[in-house]
Motif scaffolding. Structure first.
Motif, PDB file in Angstrom:
ATOM      1  N   ALA A  51      25.373 -36.038  17.901  1.00 27.51           N
ATOM      2  CA  ALA A  51      24.387 -36.318  18.956  1.00 27.51           C
ATOM      3  C   ALA A  51      25.042 -36.823  20.232  1.00 27.51           C
ATOM      4  O   ALA A  51      24.348 -37.314  21.129  1.00 27.51           O
ATOM      5  CB  ALA A  51      23.377 -37.348  18.452  1.00 27.51           C
ATOM      6  N   LEU A  53      19.712 -43.456  18.976  1.00 25.66           N
ATOM      7  CA  LEU A  53      19.595 -42.535  17.843  1.00 25.66           C
ATOM      8  C   LEU A  53      19.493 -43.370  16.579  1.00 25.66           C
ATOM      9  O   LEU A  53      20.484 -43.939  16.116  1.00 25.66           O
ATOM     10  CB  LEU A  53      20.811 -41.612  17.766  1.00 25.66           C
ATOM     11  CG  LEU A  53      20.938 -40.795  16.459  1.00 25.66           C
ATOM     12  CD1 LEU A  53      19.828 -39.740  16.379  1.00 25.66           C
ATOM     13  CD2 LEU A  53      22.314 -40.122  16.355  1.00 25.66           C
ATOM     14  N   ARG A 107      24.424 -43.496  25.017  1.00 24.17           N
ATOM     15  CA  ARG A 107      23.710 -43.103  23.811  1.00 24.17           C
ATOM     16  C   ARG A 107      24.216 -43.983  22.674  1.00 24.17           C
ATOM     17  O   ARG A 107      25.398 -43.941  22.326  1.00 24.17           O
ATOM     18  CB  ARG A 107      23.947 -41.624  23.486  1.00 24.17           C
ATOM     19  CG  ARG A 107      23.254 -40.666  24.445  1.00 24.17           C
ATOM     20  CD  ARG A 107      23.343 -39.236  23.962  1.00 24.17           C
ATOM     21  NE  ARG A 107      22.461 -38.352  24.716  1.00 24.17           N
ATOM     22  CZ  ARG A 107      22.101 -37.131  24.335  1.00 24.17           C
ATOM     23  NH1 ARG A 107      22.566 -36.634  23.188  1.00 24.17           N
ATOM     24  NH2 ARG A 107      21.285 -36.400  25.072  1.00 24.17           N
ATOM     25  N   LEU A 156      16.446 -40.315  20.412  1.00 26.32           N
ATOM     26  CA  LEU A 156      17.037 -39.123  19.811  1.00 26.32           C
ATOM     27  C   LEU A 156      16.579 -39.025  18.364  1.00 26.32           C
ATOM     28  O   LEU A 156      16.510 -40.026  17.647  1.00 26.32           O
ATOM     29  CB  LEU A 156      18.568 -39.190  19.854  1.00 26.32           C
ATOM     30  CG  LEU A 156      19.221 -39.283  21.239  1.00 26.32           C
ATOM     31  CD1 LEU A 156      20.726 -39.497  21.092  1.00 26.32           C
ATOM     32  CD2 LEU A 156      18.967 -38.037  22.070  1.00 26.32           C
ATOM     33  N   MET A 207      16.958 -36.338  14.814  1.00 25.95           N
ATOM     34  CA  MET A 207      17.510 -35.139  14.200  1.00 25.95           C
ATOM     35  C   MET A 207      16.370 -34.352  13.565  1.00 25.95           C
ATOM     36  O   MET A 207      15.485 -34.935  12.917  1.00 25.95           O
ATOM     37  CB  MET A 207      18.556 -35.491  13.149  1.00 25.95           C
ATOM     38  CG  MET A 207      19.694 -36.354  13.661  1.00 25.95           C
ATOM     39  SD  MET A 207      20.609 -35.638  15.052  1.00 25.95           S
ATOM     40  CE  MET A 207      21.389 -34.226  14.249  1.00 25.95           C
ATOM     41  N   SER A 253      26.851 -39.436  20.751  1.00 22.62           N
ATOM     42  CA  SER A 253      26.649 -40.877  20.933  1.00 22.62           C
ATOM     43  C   SER A 253      27.935 -41.527  21.425  1.00 22.62           C
ATOM     44  O   SER A 253      29.042 -41.157  21.020  1.00 22.62           O
ATOM     45  CB  SER A 253      26.219 -41.518  19.611  1.00 22.62           C
ATOM     46  OG  SER A 253      25.053 -40.913  19.112  1.00 22.62           O
ATOM     47  N   LYS A 274      15.906 -34.793  21.978  1.00 25.09           N
ATOM     48  CA  LYS A 274      15.715 -36.017  22.753  1.00 25.09           C
ATOM     49  C   LYS A 274      14.335 -36.045  23.376  1.00 25.09           C
ATOM     50  O   LYS A 274      13.852 -35.039  23.894  1.00 25.09           O
ATOM     51  CB  LYS A 274      16.760 -36.143  23.854  1.00 25.09           C
ATOM     52  CG  LYS A 274      16.558 -37.418  24.678  1.00 25.09           C
ATOM     53  CD  LYS A 274      17.564 -37.600  25.772  1.00 25.09           C
ATOM     54  CE  LYS A 274      17.229 -38.880  26.545  1.00 25.09           C
ATOM     55  NZ  LYS A 274      18.151 -39.102  27.674  1.00 25.09           N
ATOM     56  N   LYS A 319      19.301 -30.301  14.079  1.00 26.79           N
ATOM     57  CA  LYS A 319      19.737 -30.361  15.466  1.00 26.79           C
ATOM     58  C   LYS A 319      19.163 -31.611  16.108  1.00 26.79           C
ATOM     59  O   LYS A 319      18.168 -32.167  15.653  1.00 26.79           O
ATOM     60  CB  LYS A 319      19.308 -29.113  16.237  1.00 26.79           C
ATOM     61  CG  LYS A 319      17.809 -28.915  16.339  1.00 26.79           C
ATOM     62  CD  LYS A 319      17.482 -27.689  17.168  1.00 26.79           C
ATOM     63  CE  LYS A 319      15.960 -27.507  17.281  1.00 26.79           C
ATOM     64  NZ  LYS A 319      15.610 -26.344  18.124  1.00 26.79           N
ATOM     65  N   CYS A 320      19.812 -32.056  17.181  1.00 23.69           N
ATOM     66  CA  CYS A 320      19.411 -33.281  17.847  1.00 23.69           C
ATOM     67  C   CYS A 320      18.406 -32.977  18.952  1.00 23.69           C
ATOM     68  O   CYS A 320      18.644 -32.111  19.799  1.00 23.69           O
ATOM     69  CB  CYS A 320      20.642 -33.978  18.421  1.00 23.69           C
ATOM     70  SG  CYS A 320      20.278 -35.541  19.231  1.00 23.69           S
TER      71      CYS A 320
END
Length: 410
Positions: A78, A60, A34, A106, A108, A80, A120, A117-118
């Motif tokens: 997230a 992201l 990520r 990704l 937010m 990452s 995907k 919140k994240c």
């Protein structure tokens, strides 16, 4: 291939950038990583996004104006592995744990009703969205897609950039959101579709006046006040509107909107459920990747989806629902009111109350506002509190958090 402001980048420029990415040990094999990206250079960001997509990695995007510590916080939340901050030549390592997952994008959530919140989305689901989006939105590849909104968000990135590339066009990405510069680019490209946030569209419509006729404009994110929509329509051939969420992307598109709450026809790869007129229900979206409960209230009529309110924003006054947009529309019709937001406060004795913040260049007596509202609103919809402010606080994405407003005015 595509433009960034006044610079044109060819497919050869993109391939050269890909070669540079392949030399980078962090990027060469990224399919199980990520990667958080916060780059100031828009071309490099779009190129890197396309590269990671081809490599089937996960990315992201973070708005380039985000401070370093803020970007690290977002990237860490997230999960990452790495953060590329301002340059892709070096990376900040956050975790070495690799994830066995399909690559994707990704995003937010907006955070209008709580902490962001994240979410995907896989590249395969985005490809499905792009096909449905291009099929639903009838725009030829010769109409210039002008993106005057952040391309780190799915609205600008997927609906703007990637959808334009999908239909064989060459998008123009505007990195500096100066309304006069945007007007210049619109004049240079008379056949266009402009992607922008409602506030910017309203500003452009006021600057354009009668001297410039816009072609197509697309709005999304928050519902336009009726007065703003009318202003934009006066200087535009067509006003389009789309509705979506970070979990599923674009859900519906309206090809020529007259009523702000009508957000259009669902994309063909989705099945959308909602309530009925007079009895709105939660908008539920079914796709090949599962079912999403949007926490939005809406209804369907003749195949057109209408958005009424966020579930959390609905105000319950003595058992009767009040939808903020309906009250906002009434107040925006008052000529002296320039901007307004309606939200709820909780009173221990009387329950939820309708409260208002408004912007005006003039001092308006509260009695006048109450008399104005009384012409259009039922008693349970009447605001209990009016507060004049210099400006209404908004999140970085241009949306209003009614929850935060209520908390800050207790």
């Amino acid at each position: 291939m595509f433009y960034v402001d006044d610079c044109y980048y060819t497919i050869q420029d993109l391939e050269k950038q890909f070669i540079e990415f392949e030399k980078n040990p962090y990027l060469n094999q990224c399919e199980h990583r990520r990667l958080a990206v916060c780059l100031a250079d828009t071309f490099q960001w779009i190129a890197l996004c396309l590269f990671i997509r081809r490599q089937e990695g996960t990315v992201l995007p973070i708005h380039p104006a985000t401070p370093k510590e803020g970007a690290i916080k977002i990237a860490s939340s997230a999960s990452s592995n790495l953060l590329f901050y301002q340059t892709f030549d070096s990376a900040i390592t956050l975790t070495n744990e690799e994830l066995e997952e399909e690559g994707g994008l990704l995003q937010m959530s907006s955070g209008t009703t709580g902490e962001p919140k994240c979410n995907k989305r896989t590249w395969s689901s985005i490809e499905e969205e792009l096909k449905g989006y291009v099929q639903t939105l009838s725009i030829d590849r010769f109409s210039r897609t002008i993106i005057a909104c952040p391309v780190t968000h799915s609205y600008g990135l997927i609906s703007g950039v990637l959808a334009c590339l999908e239909r064989g066009g060459e998008p123009l990405i505007i990195s500096t959101l100066n309304p006069k510069y945007i007007l210049k680019k619109l004049q240079e490209n008379p056949a266009h579709v402009l992607y922008a946030a409602p506030t910017l569209l309203h500003t452009i419509s006021r600057l354009a006046g009668r001297g410039l006729q816009l072609d197509k404009v697309m709005t999304s994110g928050t519902m336009l006040p009726k007065s703003w929509l009318d202003s934009i329509k006066q200087v535009s051939q067509t006003v389009l509107q789309q509705y979506g969420c970070s979990e599923v992307g674009c859900i519906s598109i309206h090809p020529d909107v007259d009523v702000p709450k009508e957000v259009g026809y669902p994309l063909p790869h989705l099945k959308v459920e909602a309530g009925e007129i007079g009895k709105p229900g939660e908008i539920v979206v079914h796709s090949t990747n599962g079912t999403i409960y949007t926490k939005d209230l809406g209804y369907m009529k003749d195949g057109v989806l209408s958005f009424v309110s966020r579930l959390d924003d609905t105000i319950n006054v003595a058992g009767l629902n009040v939808y903020p947009q309906e009250v906002e529309d009434v107040l925006m019709m008052e000529p002296r009111v320039l901007d307004v937001v309606v939200f709820k406060k909780l009173n221990k004795l009387s329950g939820e109350r309708v409260c208002v913040q408004y912007v005006s260049n003039n001092t308006i007596n509260e009695t006048e506002l109450r008399q104005w509202c009384a012409k259009f609103l039922a008693p349970h919809q009447m605001p209990m509190e009016f507060v004049r402010v210099a400006k209404i606080d908004k999140l970085p994405n241009g949306k209003v958090s009614r929850k935060k407003l209520a908390e800050s005015t207790v």
